[in-house]
Every structure is written in C-alpha cells, then in structure tokens.
Design a protein around this motif. Structure first.
Motif, PDB file in Angstrom:
ATOM      1  N   GLY A 119       0.782  -1.231   0.000  1.00 33.95           N
ATOM      2  CA  GLY A 119       0.000   0.000   0.000  1.00 33.95           C
ATOM      3  C   GLY A 119       0.812   1.277   0.000  1.00 33.95           C
ATOM      4  N   VAL A 120       2.141   1.192  -0.022  1.00 35.10           N
ATOM      5  CA  VAL A 120       2.990   2.387  -0.064  1.00 35.10           C
ATOM      6  C   VAL A 120       3.150   2.824  -1.514  1.00 35.10           C
ATOM      7  CG1 VAL A 120       5.259   3.346   0.476  1.00 35.10           C
ATOM      8  CG2 VAL A 120       4.201   1.673   2.022  1.00 35.10           C
ATOM      9  N   LYS A 121       3.028   4.112  -1.758  1.00 29.36           N
ATOM     10  CA  LYS A 121       3.159   4.642  -3.116  1.00 29.36           C
ATOM     11  C   LYS A 121       4.205   5.741  -3.172  1.00 29.36           C
ATOM     12  CE  LYS A 121      -1.547   3.570  -4.640  1.00 29.36           C
ATOM     13  NZ  LYS A 121      -1.106   2.574  -5.651  1.00 29.36           N
ATOM     14  N   PHE A 122       4.844   5.861  -4.344  1.00 28.73           N
ATOM     15  CA  PHE A 122       5.733   6.984  -4.579  1.00 28.73           C
ATOM     16  C   PHE A 122       4.902   8.258  -4.726  1.00 28.73           C
ATOM     17  CE2 PHE A 122       8.427   3.460  -6.060  1.00 28.73           C
ATOM     18  CZ  PHE A 122       9.614   3.781  -5.408  1.00 28.73           C
ATOM     19  N   HIS A 123       5.579   9.380  -4.698  1.00 30.54           N
ATOM     20  CA  HIS A 123       4.871  10.659  -4.758  1.00 30.54           C
ATOM     21  C   HIS A 123       4.114  10.863  -6.061  1.00 30.54           C
ATOM     22  CE1 HIS A 123       8.021  12.207  -1.666  1.00 30.54           C
ATOM     23  NE2 HIS A 123       7.053  11.518  -1.092  1.00 30.54           N
ATOM     24  N   ASP A 124       4.504  10.138  -7.112  1.00 27.69           N
ATOM     25  CA  ASP A 124       3.784  10.277  -8.378  1.00 27.69           C
ATOM     26  C   ASP A 124       2.634   9.283  -8.490  1.00 27.69           C
ATOM     27  OD1 ASP A 124       5.098   7.900  -8.738  1.00 27.69           O
ATOM     28  OD2 ASP A 124       5.982   8.425 -10.680  1.00 27.69           O
ATOM     29  N   GLY A 125       2.379   8.500  -7.431  1.00 24.21           N
ATOM     30  CA  GLY A 125       1.253   7.574  -7.421  1.00 24.21           C
ATOM     31  C   GLY A 125       1.580   6.145  -7.796  1.00 24.21           C
ATOM     32  N   THR A 126       2.805   5.881  -8.262  1.00 24.95           N
ATOM     33  CA  THR A 126       3.181   4.509  -8.610  1.00 24.95           C
ATOM     34  C   THR A 126       3.486   3.704  -7.351  1.00 24.95           C
ATOM     35  OG1 THR A 126       5.497   5.155  -8.904  1.00 24.95           O
ATOM     36  CG2 THR A 126       4.084   5.181 -10.849  1.00 24.95           C
ATOM     37  N   ASP A 127       3.354   2.382  -7.457  1.00 21.24           N
ATOM     38  CA  ASP A 127       3.528   1.509  -6.292  1.00 21.24           C
ATOM     39  C   ASP A 127       4.990   1.367  -5.896  1.00 21.24           C
ATOM     40  OD1 ASP A 127       0.812   0.956  -5.997  1.00 21.24           O
ATOM     41  OD2 ASP A 127       0.889  -0.710  -7.428  1.00 21.24           O
ATOM     42  N   PHE A 128       5.224   1.361  -4.595  1.00 17.91           N
ATOM     43  CA  PHE A 128       6.533   1.000  -4.055  1.00 17.91           C
ATOM     44  C   PHE A 128       6.532  -0.517  -3.885  1.00 17.91           C
ATOM     45  CE2 PHE A 128       9.157  -0.097  -0.399  1.00 17.91           C
ATOM     46  CZ  PHE A 128      10.361   0.490  -0.741  1.00 17.91           C
ATOM     47  N   ASN A 129       7.310  -1.214  -4.694  1.00 18.02           N
ATOM     48  CA  ASN A 129       7.288  -2.670  -4.667  1.00 18.02           C
ATOM     49  C   ASN A 129       8.672  -3.237  -4.984  1.00 18.02           C
ATOM     50  OD1 ASN A 129       7.558  -2.271  -7.438  1.00 18.02           O
ATOM     51  ND2 ASN A 129       5.364  -2.564  -7.821  1.00 18.02           N
ATOM     52  N   ALA A 130       8.724  -4.549  -5.163  1.00 11.92           N
ATOM     53  CA  ALA A 130      10.004  -5.210  -5.403  1.00 11.92           C
ATOM     54  C   ALA A 130      10.660  -4.731  -6.697  1.00 11.92           C
ATOM     55  CB  ALA A 130       9.806  -6.728  -5.433  1.00 11.92           C
ATOM     56  N   ASP A 131       9.870  -4.441  -7.720  1.00 16.05           N
ATOM     57  CA  ASP A 131      10.442  -3.983  -8.987  1.00 16.05           C
ATOM     58  C   ASP A 131      11.195  -2.666  -8.804  1.00 16.05           C
ATOM     59  OD1 ASP A 131       9.497  -6.152 -10.418  1.00 16.05           O
ATOM     60  OD2 ASP A 131       7.595  -5.166 -10.919  1.00 16.05           O
ATOM     61  N   ALA A 132      10.668  -1.789  -7.966  1.00 18.67           N
ATOM     62  CA  ALA A 132      11.351  -0.513  -7.713  1.00 18.67           C
ATOM     63  C   ALA A 132      12.672  -0.733  -6.987  1.00 18.67           C
ATOM     64  CB  ALA A 132      10.438   0.405  -6.891  1.00 18.67           C
ATOM     65  N   VAL A 133      12.689  -1.685  -6.056  1.00 21.27           N
ATOM     66  CA  VAL A 133      13.920  -1.974  -5.322  1.00 21.27           C
ATOM     67  C   VAL A 133      14.949  -2.611  -6.249  1.00 21.27           C
ATOM     68  CG1 VAL A 133      14.926  -3.326  -3.447  1.00 21.27           C
ATOM     69  CG2 VAL A 133      12.721  -2.178  -3.122  1.00 21.27           C
ATOM     70  N   ILE A 134      14.517  -3.572  -7.078  1.00 18.86           N
ATOM     71  CA  ILE A 134      15.434  -4.207  -8.021  1.00 18.86           C
ATOM     72  C   ILE A 134      16.004  -3.173  -8.992  1.00 18.86           C
ATOM     73  CG2 ILE A 134      15.551  -5.833  -9.961  1.00 18.86           C
ATOM     74  CD1 ILE A 134      15.491  -7.214  -7.280  1.00 18.86           C
ATOM     75  N   PHE A 135      15.153  -2.277  -9.481  1.00 22.82           N
ATOM     76  CA  PHE A 135      15.602  -1.205 -10.367  1.00 22.82           C
ATOM     77  C   PHE A 135      16.667  -0.361  -9.681  1.00 22.82           C
ATOM     78  CE2 PHE A 135      15.305   3.275 -11.477  1.00 22.82           C
ATOM     79  CZ  PHE A 135      15.455   3.264 -12.851  1.00 22.82           C
ATOM     80  N   THR A 136      16.413   0.003  -8.427  1.00 21.96           N
ATOM     81  CA  THR A 136      17.336   0.858  -7.688  1.00 21.96           C
ATOM     82  C   THR A 136      18.667   0.169  -7.438  1.00 21.96           C
ATOM     83  OG1 THR A 136      15.568   2.110  -6.612  1.00 21.96           O
ATOM     84  CG2 THR A 136      17.698   2.050  -5.495  1.00 21.96           C
ATOM     85  N   LEU A 137      18.649  -1.103  -7.076  1.00 19.28           N
ATOM     86  CA  LEU A 137      19.901  -1.819  -6.824  1.00 19.28           C
ATOM     87  C   LEU A 137      20.725  -1.922  -8.099  1.00 19.28           C
ATOM     88  CD1 LEU A 137      18.628  -4.617  -4.410  1.00 19.28           C
ATOM     89  CD2 LEU A 137      19.837  -2.499  -3.837  1.00 19.28           C
ATOM     90  N   GLY A 138      20.070  -2.118  -9.238  1.00 14.43           N
ATOM     91  CA  GLY A 138      20.792  -2.102 -10.506  1.00 14.43           C
ATOM     92  C   GLY A 138      21.373  -0.739 -10.801  1.00 14.43           C
ATOM     93  N   ARG A 139      20.638   0.301 -10.455  1.00 12.16           N
ATOM     94  CA  ARG A 139      21.081   1.679 -10.676  1.00 12.16           C
ATOM     95  C   ARG A 139      22.343   1.999  -9.875  1.00 12.16           C
ATOM     96  NH1 ARG A 139      19.552   6.270  -7.617  1.00 12.16           N
ATOM     97  NH2 ARG A 139      19.948   8.230  -8.724  1.00 12.16           N
ATOM     98  N   ILE A 140      22.485   1.390  -8.704  1.00 12.49           N
ATOM     99  CA  ILE A 140      23.621   1.685  -7.829  1.00 12.49           C
ATOM    100  C   ILE A 140      24.760   0.672  -7.978  1.00 12.49           C
ATOM    101  CG2 ILE A 140      24.335   1.952  -5.414  1.00 12.49           C
ATOM    102  CD1 ILE A 140      22.547   4.198  -6.471  1.00 12.49           C
ATOM    103  N   TYR A 141      24.428  -0.613  -8.147  1.00 14.46           N
ATOM    104  CA  TYR A 141      25.437  -1.665  -8.019  1.00 14.46           C
ATOM    105  C   TYR A 141      25.769  -2.412  -9.306  1.00 14.46           C
ATOM    106  CZ  TYR A 141      24.895  -1.033  -2.994  1.00 14.46           C
ATOM    107  OH  TYR A 141      24.869  -0.502  -1.732  1.00 14.46           O
TER     108      TYR A 141
END
Length: 211
Positions: A4-26
């Motif tokens: 039920g957590v959403k980003f400020h633009d209304g998209t869902d905070f989920n596993a795909d966002a975390v995977i995207f972020t880890l790829g972005r950093i690592y």
C-alpha cells in the motif's frame, strides 16, 4: 516491503522498484546505472553482493560478509521508481520521486545546490506521521559554524549537527536541543549513536519551516 505504499507520483513502491534501484547503484551494466550516485551510496553500503526478486513485495539481498548493521544501512539506498530511465540527469532529479512524508510538487521550487522546497505528502502510508507544516525549505550548509550563525540570526529555524562545543551556549540562549537515535556511522561524538538538531520554538501548524 509494506503493502500500500506509493511513490509521490502515485506509482507503487514494490520489489520492482527496489530491483531497479539496486541495478542503478550496483550494476554498471544495467541501463539505469548512475555513475554519479553509485559511489556515494557504495561508500556507505559496500558489502551488498547480489539480490533477487522473490515476489512482488519481497527482495532477497545478500552481503559479502555477515554485517549486523546492514538493516540500518539499507536506509542509505534511496529507492527510485523504475520509470525514470531514459531521462537526462537534470530532468530525472526533478521527477516526483520518493515515498516519504515530504515531497516536491509542481509549485515548489528546486534550486540545485541551493535549496529545495517541500510540502507535506497527504498520501503518506502512516496517517499519524503526516507533517503538520504545509511547506519546508531545506538548504545545504556544509560548515557547522555557518549553520549555527544562520540559526542565531534567524535565517533558518533549525539545523542539524551543530559543533559540540556550542551546545551549551545554544542551550543558554534558549534554543531547543533534540536528540534521536541513529546508526553508529552517523554518531556525533561524544553523544554516541545519536545525532543532534537545534531549533527555535516550534512553529504553529500550517506555517513554514526553514532549515
């Protein structure tokens, strides 16, 4: 991840966002890799080795060595929604991102390396922690003495991490000293495991706060 957590633009905070972020950093081979942000995060969270998506709200993260403080360090990895790929850095930094209590919105000003103006996020998942202030202006001030001078002169209403040798004089002048727990790597000696903020008397709800 909490449902039920959403980003400020209304998209869902989920596993795909975390995977995207880890790829972005690592992962320097990923299309979203950010060569500027990566070393900043990896300097603090250096032991992350690999990761995998388990389900829509679960990500497995593996470290190179056992590290008991890792749950605290995870908060130093800013999670970004996946739809930012392909945008220029300046444009990407202005995308409505994050899922926290404060957000930048269209009528708020963002001036790189000068200040950012943020408003309360009315859709924050924890209703009890939605900010009471309608706006907050944050300004970077790397020098501790500069921060103290700005506070004393009324330029700002609160500062973080004042010089330890000025704490007593600030207390004597009527400033409020607030302490709250932080991971050890953010400790301000000699107050181990704590960081310090100094503020004027709290503003009324709906006002504007600068710091």
């Amino acid at each position: 991840m909490r449902h039920g957590v959403k980003f400020h633009d209304g998209t869902d905070f989920n596993a795909d966002a975390v995977i995207f972020t880890l790829g972005r950093i690592y992962d320097d081979k990923s299309p979203q890799f950010d060569a500027t942000s990566s070393p900043i995060v990896r300097a603090v969270v250096s032991m992350l080795q690999r990761w995998e998506k388990i389900d829509d709200y679960t990500v497995g993260i593996y470290t190179s060595v056992p590290f008991s403080h890792f749950p605290y360090l995870v908060t130093r990895i800013p999670v970004r929604q996946p739809d930012g790929v392909g945008k220029g850095r300046a444009q990407l930094d202005r995308v409505r991102q994050g899922a926290g209590r404060h957000r930048t919105v269209q009528d708020h000003k963002v001036t790189p390396r000068v200040s950012v103006e943020m408003g309360a996020n009315p859709d924050y998942w924890d209703n009890d922690r939605i900010p009471k202030l309608d706006r907050m202006i944050v300004m970077p001030m790397p020098e501790a003495n500069t921060r103290v001078s700005a506070l004393r002169s009324g330029q700002v209403d609160w500062i973080e991490v004042p010089p330890p040798d000025m704490i007593d004089s600030l207390k004597s002048a009527g400033f409020q000293i607030s302490l709250w727990p932080y991971p050890p790597h953010l400790a301000l000696r000699p107050q181990r495991n704590r960081a310090i903020a100094v503020s004027r008397q709290a503003r009324a709800p709906g006002g504007k706060l600068r710091g």
